[in-house]
Design a protein around this motif. Structure first.
Motif, PDB file in Angstrom:
ATOM      1  N   SER A 179     -11.564   2.151 -10.902  1.00  0.00           N
ATOM      2  CA  SER A 179     -11.311   0.751 -10.179  1.00  0.00           C
ATOM      3  C   SER A 179     -12.508   0.189 -12.275  1.00  0.00           C
ATOM      4  N   GLN A 212      -7.790  -6.403 -11.265  1.00  0.00           N
ATOM      5  CA  GLN A 212      -8.616  -4.735 -10.646  1.00  0.00           C
ATOM      6  C   GLN A 212      -7.787  -4.138 -10.839  1.00  0.00           C
ATOM      7  N   CYS A 269      -7.177  -0.176  -9.928  1.00  0.00           N
ATOM      8  CA  CYS A 269      -7.802   1.350  -8.815  1.00  0.00           C
ATOM      9  C   CYS A 269      -6.745   2.313  -9.099  1.00  0.00           C
ATOM     10  N   VAL A 328      -3.362   0.654  -6.829  1.00  0.00           N
ATOM     11  CA  VAL A 328      -3.606  -0.243  -6.851  1.00  0.00           C
ATOM     12  C   VAL A 328      -4.333  -1.814  -7.497  1.00  0.00           C
ATOM     13  N   LYS A 354      -5.461  -5.180  -7.757  1.00  0.00           N
ATOM     14  CA  LYS A 354      -6.198  -6.266  -6.840  1.00  0.00           C
ATOM     15  C   LYS A 354      -6.372  -7.272  -7.705  1.00  0.00           C
ATOM     16  N   LYS A 387      -0.453  -6.214   0.210  1.00  0.00           N
ATOM     17  CA  LYS A 387      -0.376  -7.239   0.369  1.00  0.00           C
ATOM     18  C   LYS A 387      -0.645  -8.532   0.055  1.00  0.00           C
ATOM     19  N   ASN A 442       0.014 -14.087  -8.530  1.00  0.00           N
ATOM     20  CA  ASN A 442      -0.827 -14.107  -7.582  1.00  0.00           C
ATOM     21  C   ASN A 442      -0.436 -15.703  -7.720  1.00  0.00           C
ATOM     22  N   ASP A 478      -5.764 -13.681  -1.212  1.00  0.00           N
ATOM     23  CA  ASP A 478      -5.441 -11.814  -2.790  1.00  0.00           C
ATOM     24  C   ASP A 478      -4.449 -11.302  -1.890  1.00  0.00           C
ATOM     25  N   GLU A 538      -2.115  -7.358  -3.653  1.00  0.00           N
ATOM     26  CA  GLU A 538      -2.215  -5.633  -3.676  1.00  0.00           C
ATOM     27  C   GLU A 538      -1.096  -5.486  -3.637  1.00  0.00           C
TER      28      GLU A 538
END
Length: 114
Positions: A10, A24, A26, A43, A45, A68, A100, A105, A107
């Motif tokens: 990460s 972030q 991952c 992914v 985030k 998400k 976003n 949040d 993803e």
């Protein structure tokens, strides 16, 4: 190859492609595990208000798949809202961005294919 989520690398990147805030990443698979077919399988985030700035993909393509939440993407300047299960593909010199703009949040699975 099987990888458990605890083994994923990460990293946090600030102002990606002149975007806002920190995203972030991952990394599910590393570039050397992708048999020369892709350079990113991660992914992203994204906290509310974060973004990756507009950028082109030349000689490669990038796919986004929303896992998400909700994000706004720019596809060659056209702004579109994507929710869970929605996807986009950009490549061959076209450009895109992602933000976003929601209060929750998000993803997003990102794959950059060579």
């Amino acid at each position: 190859m099987v990888k458990k989520k605890d083994s994923n690398r990460s990293e946090i990147r600030e102002h990606v492609k002149d975007g806002k805030g920190a995203v972030q990443f991952c990394h599910i698979f590393e570039q050397d595990e992708l048999l020369g077919k892709a350079r990113t399988f991660a992914v992203m985030k994204m906290k509310p208000g974060t973004s990756i700035g507009d950028h082109p993909h030349v000689g490669e393509a990038e796919a986004y798949y929303v896992l998400k939440g909700e994000v706004e993407v720019s596809d060659d300047g056209e702004k579109i809202t994507l929710g869970e299960g929605d996807a986009m593909l950009t490549g061959e010199g076209h450009s895109h961005a992602i933000e976003n703009k929601s209060a929750a949040d998000a993803e997003v699975l990102a794959i950059i294919m060579l």
